[in-house]
Motif scaffolding. Structure first.
Motif, PDB file in Angstrom:
ATOM      1  N   LEU A 120       0.837  -1.192   0.000  1.00 47.04           N
ATOM      2  CA  LEU A 120       0.000   0.000   0.000  1.00 47.04           C
ATOM      3  C   LEU A 120       0.878   1.251   0.000  1.00 47.04           C
ATOM      4  O   LEU A 120       0.647   2.200  -0.748  1.00 47.04           O
ATOM      5  N   VAL A 122       4.126   1.629  -0.919  1.00 44.22           N
ATOM      6  CA  VAL A 122       4.904   1.825  -2.142  1.00 44.22           C
ATOM      7  C   VAL A 122       3.985   2.205  -3.302  1.00 44.22           C
ATOM      8  O   VAL A 122       4.288   3.121  -4.082  1.00 44.22           O
ATOM      9  N   TRP A 153      -7.176  11.804  -2.255  1.00 42.24           N
ATOM     10  CA  TRP A 153      -7.468  10.632  -1.418  1.00 42.24           C
ATOM     11  C   TRP A 153      -6.231   9.745  -1.251  1.00 42.24           C
ATOM     12  O   TRP A 153      -5.982   9.197  -0.182  1.00 42.24           O
ATOM     13  N   THR A 154      -5.460   9.613  -2.320  1.00 40.66           N
ATOM     14  CA  THR A 154      -4.264   8.770  -2.225  1.00 40.66           C
ATOM     15  C   THR A 154      -3.238   9.396  -1.278  1.00 40.66           C
ATOM     16  O   THR A 154      -2.458   8.685  -0.650  1.00 40.66           O
ATOM     17  N   TRP A 156      -3.935  10.714   1.547  1.00 41.06           N
ATOM     18  CA  TRP A 156      -4.299  10.183   2.873  1.00 41.06           C
ATOM     19  C   TRP A 156      -3.807   8.750   3.027  1.00 41.06           C
ATOM     20  O   TRP A 156      -3.328   8.365   4.095  1.00 41.06           O
ATOM     21  N   ILE A 157      -3.935   7.948   1.972  1.00 37.68           N
ATOM     22  CA  ILE A 157      -3.464   6.554   2.050  1.00 37.68           C
ATOM     23  C   ILE A 157      -1.949   6.544   2.249  1.00 37.68           C
ATOM     24  O   ILE A 157      -1.418   5.810   3.092  1.00 37.68           O
ATOM     25  N   ALA A 159      -0.031   8.952   3.542  1.00 37.07           N
ATOM     26  CA  ALA A 159       0.298   9.435   4.887  1.00 37.07           C
ATOM     27  C   ALA A 159       0.039   8.345   5.924  1.00 37.07           C
ATOM     28  O   ALA A 159       0.871   8.090   6.807  1.00 37.07           O
ATOM     29  N   GLY A 160      -1.109   7.664   5.795  1.00 36.56           N
ATOM     30  CA  GLY A 160      -1.457   6.618   6.749  1.00 36.56           C
ATOM     31  C   GLY A 160      -0.488   5.444   6.689  1.00 36.56           C
ATOM     32  O   GLY A 160       0.046   4.998   7.714  1.00 36.56           O
ATOM     33  N   ALA A 161      -0.220   4.966   5.470  1.00 36.93           N
ATOM     34  CA  ALA A 161       0.688   3.824   5.316  1.00 36.93           C
ATOM     35  C   ALA A 161       2.092   4.186   5.799  1.00 36.93           C
ATOM     36  O   ALA A 161       2.803   3.342   6.359  1.00 36.93           O
ATOM     37  N   LEU A 163       2.769   6.380   8.273  1.00 37.97           N
ATOM     38  CA  LEU A 163       2.738   6.369   9.746  1.00 37.97           C
ATOM     39  C   LEU A 163       2.834   4.936  10.267  1.00 37.97           C
ATOM     40  O   LEU A 163       3.565   4.665  11.222  1.00 37.97           O
ATOM     41  N   ILE A 164       2.089   4.019   9.629  1.00 40.31           N
ATOM     42  CA  ILE A 164       2.156   2.608  10.033  1.00 40.31           C
ATOM     43  C   ILE A 164       3.596   2.100   9.895  1.00 40.31           C
ATOM     44  O   ILE A 164       4.148   1.464  10.799  1.00 40.31           O
ATOM     45  N   ILE A 166       6.435   3.793   9.856  1.00 37.21           N
ATOM     46  CA  ILE A 166       7.325   4.376  10.871  1.00 37.21           C
ATOM     47  C   ILE A 166       7.076   3.690  12.215  1.00 37.21           C
ATOM     48  O   ILE A 166       8.014   3.349  12.938  1.00 37.21           O
ATOM     49  N   GLY A 167       5.795   3.467  12.536  1.00 33.67           N
ATOM     50  CA  GLY A 167       5.449   2.802  13.793  1.00 33.67           C
ATOM     51  C   GLY A 167       6.094   1.429  13.893  1.00 33.67           C
ATOM     52  O   GLY A 167       6.686   1.073  14.922  1.00 33.67           O
TER      53      GLY A 167
END
Lengths: 386, 155
Positions: A120, A122, A153-154, A156-157, A159-161, A163-164, A166-167
């Protein structure tokens, strides 16, 4: 049992990732690149969201009309940073490329989910960078979807992916960055420092070759700028022509009347009537969402004077409509800070000449600190909203 | 995700926070994509898969292969500069290609893609390789000088 000849056995999945022999790949390198890339993505996300919010303001959002050049800087930064991501992303993906072929592909369920989230990440990163490049090159046909909303919209995807990612990788990154910088054994080829220098050089070359589309002093050396702020009718670029908007007849005809609507009534003004009203001059940029911008001197009637003539009160929003039909950008709303700003004009001339048809003749909106798509051309109606 | 014994509790909580925030943001993006009527789903998926597979299975292996072949017969000391120049050229090409192809030109708008991008691309590539050649020449001259000095000291 069949024994494969030597070169083919090397392609067995269990061995595939061992094909990559560069000693340059390391968690240290990937972590450093990742931090730079993360910062660049953050800049793109923040400036991109800002541009989105100015065009589709949420209830809590406030955007001032000054400083005049603020949007020019944030959107110029959005596109320049997006282009700088190309070498960063390329080398970051290279640094982890052998992991794509790890065997077995996952250890357990959690690991499988994590690897899927990487797809997601990449995919979203490649999507954002490639659609951004296609869009500034005005090459829309490979994207048979609406660029603006898909890119939004992408984001947001992505940014979210990110953050995951990095987490998940936080402990690895911390260890890698805390580890004493071991001198890699003298390998044949680039050192880590050399590679980072090459990435910086690539960013430098790409930036210098393109940023002149918004930084006028560099326009002469930006040989790959998708726009030239000096080129266009009356020395100013155009995004949509009168022919493209299908307004040539209506805008050039003698029957043109501007309708001004407010609480106290309706005015119908010919171009001559508009020219007879008090004229004001402002130096303002046209700033395209695609990252180019060009300053010009505009003269015309203040929007707040027109609003006052039909009983509009300060603090009201003003809606501006174009002769153009059927485009999402054929109307725009000036929020109170822009509607009240003395620099916001219904311009009749640019750089001392009557507006070219492609710049919005008979008159166009020009306001400080706004995206170009909201600077409505071929204005047919101004309405004070109450 | 917590895994390692050395990971502190703060780190673990930070990790959970990041992952939770990430799931929310990515979920918002996916929901937006799915429900937004202005995004055609099939072309979107087709495009995304094309760039993903195109990059992972075509562009990246090709770039690695070209880099390998192009520097294979170079002397050791010349490799880093040439590898760096190849990287700069490749990434610049990714940005320049749509401009060079020029499908975005518009007959009614001379300000859209107004430059000669073939010429611009050649100038940029020439600048990259001239700089590289200069760096290599300087390097060669320096190493000759050093080896000459060493030679003098030995005799």
């Amino acid at each position: 049992m069949v024994r494969l000849p030597e070169p083919l056995t090397r392609l067995h999945p269990t061995r595939l990732s061992r094909l990559f022999t560069s000693r340059l790949r390391s968690p240290q390198l990937t972590s450093r690149l990742g931090m730079l890339l993360g910062a660049a993505v953050a800049v793109c996300f923040a400036t991109g969201y800002l541009s989105h919010a100015i065009q589709h303001p949420p209830a809590w959002f406030y955007w001032p009309s000054r400083p005049v050049n603020l949007y020019r800087i944030t959107q110029g930064l959005h596109v320049a940073t997006g282009l700088a991501i190309v070498p960063l992303l390329a080398v970051k993906l290279w640094s982890v490329y052998p992991k794509l072929f790890r065997w077995p592909p996952f250890r357990d369920a959690a690991h499988a989910v994590e690897r899927l989230s990487l797809f997601l990440l990449v995919a979203a990163a490649l999507f954002q960078v490639t659609t951004g490049i296609l869009n500034i090159a005005l090459w829309y046909s490979p994207m048979s979807f609406f660029f603006t909303t898909a890119h939004y919209w992408t984001a947001w995807i992505l940014a979210g992916a990110l953050l995951i990612h990095i987490g998940v990788k936080l402990p690895v990154v911390r260890r890698a960055l805390a580890a004493p910088s071991r001198r890699p054994t003298e390998a044949a080829g680039l050192s880590r420092r050399g590679l980072l220098t090459a990435v910086a050089s690539a960013i430098g070359v790409i930036t210098v070759a393109t940023v002149g589309q918004t930084l006028r002093p560099l326009a002469g050396i930006s040989v790959l700028g998708p726009r030239d702020p000096r080129v266009g009718p009356q020395g100013l670029p155009v995004n949509k022509t009168a022919a493209g908007a299908g307004v040539t007849t209506a805008a050039a005809g003698p029957g043109y009347r501007l309708e001004v609507v407010g609480p106290s009534g309706i005015l119908r003004l010919s171009l001559g009537d508009l020219a007879a009203l008090p004229q004001h001059t402002a130096q303002l940029p046209i700033t395209c969402v695609e990252g180019w911008s060009a300053t010009a001197t505009w003269t015309g009637v203040r929007i707040r004077d027109l609003a006052a003539a039909v009983g509009g009160q300060p603090g009201a929003s003003v809606r501006v409509e174009s002769l153009e039909r059927g485009s999402p950008y054929s109307t725009s709303t000036l929020p109170p800070p822009h509607a009240d700003d003395p620099l916001t004009l219904l311009a009749l001339t640019v750089n001392g000449e009557p507006l070219d048809l492609d710049h919005g003749h008979p008159c166009r909106l020009i306001a400080p600190n706004r995206p170009g798509v909201l600077q409505t051309k071929w204005v047919s109606r101004v309405q004070v909203l109450t | 995700m917590t895994g390692h014994g050395t990971t502190s509790r703060t780190t673990t909580w930070l990790q959970r926070l990041l992952v939770a925030g990430g799931v929310l943001a990515a979920g918002y993006g996916v929901a937006g994509l799915v429900t937004d009527p202005s995004v055609a789903k099939q072309p979107y998926l087709r495009y995304t898969l094309t760039v993903l597979l195109g990059h992972d299975l075509l562009v990246m292996p090709l770039a690695i292969l070209i880099g390998l072949l192009a520097t294979r017969w170079l002397p050791q000391w010349a490799r880093p500069a040439v590898q760096g120049a190849l990287l700069v050229t490749a990434t610049l090409t990714a940005v320049a290609l749509p401009l060079v192809l020029g499908y975005g030109r518009r007959p009614d708008d001379p300000s859209a893609l107004p430059r000669d991008y073939h010429r611009g691309y050649l100038i940029a590539v020439a600048a990259i390789w001239l700089t590289t050649a200069t760096l290599l020449a300087l390097r060669a001259a320096r190493s000759r000088r050093t080896s000459a000095t060493q030679h003098q000291e030995e005799t």
